[in-house]
Structure formats: C-alpha cells, structure tokens
Design an enzyme around this catalytic site. Sequence first.
Site, short mmCIF file in Angstrom:
data_model
loop_
_atom_site.label_atom_id
_atom_site.label_comp_id
_atom_site.label_asym_id
_atom_site.label_seq_id
_atom_site.Cartn_x
_atom_site.Cartn_y
_atom_site.Cartn_z
N ASN A 34 20.68 -31.16 9.71
CA ASN A 34 20.52 -31.06 11.17
C ASN A 34 20.78 -32.37 11.91
O ASN A 34 20.82 -32.39 13.14
CB ASN A 34 19.13 -30.51 11.55
CG ASN A 34 18.88 -29.14 10.96
OD1 ASN A 34 19.70 -28.25 11.15
ND2 ASN A 34 17.80 -28.98 10.22
N ALA A 76 14.38 -32.83 7.06
CA ALA A 76 13.23 -32.03 6.60
C ALA A 76 13.09 -32.02 5.08
O ALA A 76 12.00 -31.75 4.56
CB ALA A 76 13.35 -30.61 7.13
N HIS A 133 13.39 -42.50 9.41
CA HIS A 133 13.27 -41.38 10.35
C HIS A 133 13.40 -41.92 11.76
O HIS A 133 12.83 -42.98 12.07
CB HIS A 133 11.91 -40.68 10.20
CG HIS A 133 11.66 -40.20 8.82
ND1 HIS A 133 12.29 -39.10 8.29
CD2 HIS A 133 10.89 -40.71 7.82
CE1 HIS A 133 11.90 -38.93 7.05
NE2 HIS A 133 11.06 -39.91 6.73
N ARG A 139 20.23 -32.02 19.80
CA ARG A 139 19.08 -31.45 19.10
C ARG A 139 17.78 -32.08 19.61
O ARG A 139 17.57 -33.28 19.43
CB ARG A 139 19.24 -31.76 17.61
CG ARG A 139 18.04 -31.36 16.79
CD ARG A 139 18.08 -31.99 15.41
NE ARG A 139 16.93 -31.57 14.65
CZ ARG A 139 16.51 -32.15 13.53
NH1 ARG A 139 17.14 -33.20 13.05
NH2 ARG A 139 15.44 -31.71 12.91
N ASN A 157 17.99 -40.95 5.56
CA ASN A 157 17.25 -40.06 6.44
C ASN A 157 17.49 -38.65 5.91
O ASN A 157 18.53 -38.05 6.20
CB ASN A 157 17.69 -40.19 7.90
CG ASN A 157 16.82 -39.34 8.83
OD1 ASN A 157 16.03 -38.52 8.35
ND2 ASN A 157 16.97 -39.54 10.13
N TYR A 176 14.43 -36.73 19.57
CA TYR A 176 15.40 -37.57 18.85
C TYR A 176 16.33 -38.39 19.74
O TYR A 176 17.13 -39.18 19.24
CB TYR A 176 16.24 -36.68 17.92
CG TYR A 176 15.40 -35.97 16.88
CD1 TYR A 176 14.71 -36.70 15.89
CD2 TYR A 176 15.26 -34.59 16.87
CE1 TYR A 176 13.92 -36.06 14.95
CE2 TYR A 176 14.48 -33.94 15.93
CZ TYR A 176 13.81 -34.67 14.98
OH TYR A 176 13.03 -34.05 14.04
C1 DQA Z 1 13.52 -36.77 10.84
C2 DQA Z 1 12.08 -36.26 10.79
C3 DQA Z 1 11.97 -34.99 9.96
O1 DQA Z 1 10.62 -34.52 9.95
C4 DQA Z 1 12.84 -33.89 10.57
O2 DQA Z 1 12.79 -32.74 9.77
C5 DQA Z 1 14.25 -34.35 10.78
C6 DQA Z 1 14.48 -35.68 11.33
C7 DQA Z 1 13.69 -37.98 11.78
O3 DQA Z 1 14.70 -38.65 11.70
O4 DQA Z 1 12.81 -38.24 12.63
O5 DQA Z 1 15.20 -33.60 10.59
O6 DQA Z 1 13.90 -37.18 9.53
#
Ligand code: DQA
Length: 147
Positions: free
Chosen positions: A11, A77, A100, A18, A74, A23
């Site tokens: 993602n 999830a 993250h 998104r 990164n 983010y």
């Molecule tokens: C993430 C945090 C994760 O919990 C989430 O599922 C993501 C993005 C972040 O960069 O803050 O996809 O890794």
Amino acid sequence: MPSLLVLNGPNLNLLGTRQPDVYGRVTLEDIKNMCRAHADLRGVALAFEQSNHEGVLIETIHAARGTHDAIILNAGAYTHTSIAIMDAIHSVELPVIELHLSNVHAREEFRHQSYMSKACLGIICGFGARGYTLAIDAALSHLGHDG
Ligand code: DQA
C-alpha cells in the site's frame, strides 16, 4: 562505497492519496527522489524498491545479502503480522532499520506489535517522509560511514 536498500511494503505505492491525514501528501516517487538526493550527498549507493507481496519482499531481503550493506524497511502492515519477514531479516544477517511514516505507537493497538522489531537494529517512526533520510543517516552511522 556502502550500498543501502530502501524497501517498501504493501500500500505504500499509494502514498500521496492514501489516508493523507495519516501519511501526508508526499508520494513514494517523491520519497525515492529524496532518498536518492540524500544518498548522493552522503556518497553512498542506494536501491529503492516496493512490493505489495510478502514473498517478493522476502526474496528482495534474501537478494540483499552480498549486494547491500544495510536495509531500511517499511514493511507496512506486514510489520504487525509477518513472522516470515522477521525470519528473513534474521537469515540474511544484515543490519535492518524498521521504518514507519506514522507513529504506530500512537495508533490502534494492533499496530503496537511488530515481529520485525525483534530482528531489527532500531526503529524510526512518526517523522513522516523525513524518517527515510533519518534512517539513511542511522544506517550509515551504524556502518561507520558518518561522513
Ligand atoms: C506504516 C504503518 C503500518 O501500521 C501501516 O500498515 C502501513 C504504513 C507507516 O509507514 O506508518 O502500511 O508502516
């Protein structure tokens, strides 16, 4: 010249559109360009990759052995679910920095758990896109390439 791999999980290809409240509006392409510019400044090589597939992420981690000196990961999830990615990190014996964009500890309880952390050198979270350049510097400091 040290070589770093920046690896992004599911993602994260949708960054920019998104959940921008969580983010931000920066795209993965923007982050890639930031990382490239920062690596050039520090005089290191950098590869930047993304996959939505757990197996591809694992194979990319495997392939990093002998090619890269550290990984910035990164895993999205998969961070919270993937014992297989944790095992891959243990297997390649490379320093891995968990990254993250968001502060996962200030979010839902299921994001507080990370299998990856058990295999990682350290964690950077909550600094948005800036976390990527912080992670590059942390990796280089660990490798003794402080510049
Ligand atoms: C993430 C945090 C994760 O919990 C989430 O599922 C993501 C993005 C972040 O960069 O803050 O996809 O890794």
